[in-house]
Design an enzyme around this catalytic site. Structure first.
Site, short mmCIF file in Angstrom:
data_model
loop_
_atom_site.label_atom_id
_atom_site.label_comp_id
_atom_site.label_asym_id
_atom_site.label_seq_id
_atom_site.Cartn_x
_atom_site.Cartn_y
_atom_site.Cartn_z
N ASP A 1 0.80 -1.09 0.00
CA ASP A 1 -0.06 0.00 -0.13
C ASP A 1 0.84 1.23 0.04
O ASP A 1 0.35 2.42 -0.18
CB ASP A 1 -0.96 -0.01 1.22
CG ASP A 1 -0.54 -0.16 2.68
OD1 ASP A 1 0.99 -0.22 2.68
OD2 ASP A 1 -0.83 0.18 3.46
N SER A 2 2.30 1.01 -0.02
CA SER A 2 2.98 2.07 -0.22
C SER A 2 2.79 2.94 -1.60
O SER A 2 3.28 3.98 -1.85
CB SER A 2 4.50 1.54 -0.09
OG SER A 2 4.86 0.65 -0.97
N LYS B 1 -1.29 -9.72 2.59
CA LYS B 1 -0.44 -9.21 3.90
C LYS B 1 -1.17 -8.13 4.47
O LYS B 1 -2.09 -7.30 4.15
CB LYS B 1 1.00 -8.39 3.49
CG LYS B 1 1.49 -7.65 4.77
CD LYS B 1 3.02 -7.22 4.39
CE LYS B 1 2.95 -5.75 3.73
NZ LYS B 1 2.46 -4.83 4.79
N GLU C 1 -1.70 -5.68 8.52
CA GLU C 1 -0.84 -5.06 9.51
C GLU C 1 -1.29 -5.58 10.77
O GLU C 1 -2.59 -5.59 11.04
CB GLU C 1 -0.65 -3.58 9.59
CG GLU C 1 0.25 -3.21 8.33
CD GLU C 1 0.18 -1.62 7.99
OE1 GLU C 1 -0.14 -1.13 9.10
OE2 GLU C 1 0.97 -1.36 7.01
N GLU D 1 8.99 -4.42 10.61
CA GLU D 1 9.47 -3.01 10.08
C GLU D 1 9.93 -1.93 11.30
O GLU D 1 9.03 -1.85 12.21
CB GLU D 1 8.35 -2.17 9.36
CG GLU D 1 8.61 -0.83 8.88
CD GLU D 1 7.67 -0.47 7.70
OE1 GLU D 1 6.64 -1.13 7.37
OE2 GLU D 1 7.79 0.86 7.43
#
Ligand code: KIV
Length: 287
Positions: free
Chosen positions: A43-44, A112, A114, A181
């Site tokens: 999503d970056s 993925k 978070e 991260e």
């Protein structure tokens, strides 16, 4: 040969897993050709391609559009689709449906998302729907407002212990790997030793099972400004190269040195005689 989830699990102890973001067809081709194990359609994308300030505003439909472009390249790399903010925060049913869209409609191999404890039910339900899940702990950009910005996580013994517990949880409920991260290297090392699935670090040091970087950071293709994160290694400066090419193009257009003969089509069966006739005809039609 296509990289699969079991293959990634086998690579845990090699500590050589490579993951790279890609958001479009040509980049996916290049990343696959380079032999990178995993493509993350992160999503970056929101920041590095679409110009947003953070990842919070990108939608399922926007993510699907880019995951489809990546899978059209049929990369050998495992394709992991990043679940955007609010695509898995509402109900478990909605989260499963959204995860399934990445598989069914866009051809991703895994998703993925978070978070740890808070996402336990959602992760279990997605895995129950036969969709492999990559976890993401530490600095989780979708929680930037809770975290008070993009800050390194796990810097006290309590916070490091909490991170370790969350990593153990993600392992126990069936994630096939997880991103760590923005955590101290030593914390990432301990987590990697204690769990059975691969850890993929970004700003987490070298003692993990693999690394991930954002493609645009790696090639030096800035969006607004270069991000100044300590973990970014720039392997080339494509932004400067692109601007240089564009400036040269502008000069060539102004000087009429582009297109040259080489980039123009020849006359074929047209002769100066029949062109003269043709121009006369056109004049008649237009008058
Ligand atoms: O969105 C993304 O690119 C990511 C990586 C930085 C892990 O989540």
């Amino acid at each position: 040969m296509k990289i699969t989830v079991p293959k990634i699990l086998d690579l845990k102890n090699s500590r050589q897993i490579s993951m790279m973001t890609a958001y479009d067809f040509p980049t996916a081709n290049a990343v696959s050709e380079a032999g990178i194990d995993i493509i993350l359609v992160g999503d970056s994308l929101a920041q590095v391609v679409l110009g947003h300030d953070d990842t919070l505003s990108i939608t399922m439909d926007e993510m699907l559009h880019h995951v489809k472009a990546v899978t059209r390249a049929q990369p050998d790399s495992l394709v992991v689709a990043d679940m955007p903010y609010m695509s898995y925060h509402n109900t478990v049913e909605e989260a499963v449906r959204n995860a399934a869209r990445f598989i069914q409609e866009a051809g991703a191999d895994a998703v993925k998302l978070e978070g740890g404890n808070k996402r336990k039910d959602v992760i279990e339900a997605i895995i129950n729907a036969e969709i492999p899940v990559m976890g993401h702990l530490g600095l989780t950009p979708q929680s930037k407002n809770i975290m008070g910005g993009y800050k390194v996580q796990g810097k006290t013994l309590d916070r490091a212990t909490q991170l370790l517990e969350e990593a153990v949880l993600l392992d126990s409920i069936g994630c096939f790997s997880m991103v760590l991260e923005g955590v101290p290297s030593v914390v990432a090392e301990v987590i990697t030793e204690k769990i059975t699935i691969p850890t993929i670090g970004i700003g987490a040091g070298v003692d993990v099972s693999g690394q991930v970087l954002v493609f645009n950071d790696l090639i030096g293709m800035k969006s607004k400004e270069y991000i100044d994160a300590k973990f970014v290694k720039r392997y080339s400066d494509q932004y400067d190269e692109v601007v240089k090419s564009l400036k040269q193009y502008k000069v060539d257009v102004e000087n009429k040195t582009f297109p040259s003969e080489e980039h123009s089509y020849g006359a074929g069966k047209l002769t100066s005689e029949n062109i003269k006739e043709w121009k006369k005809e056109i004049k008649k039609i237009l008058s």
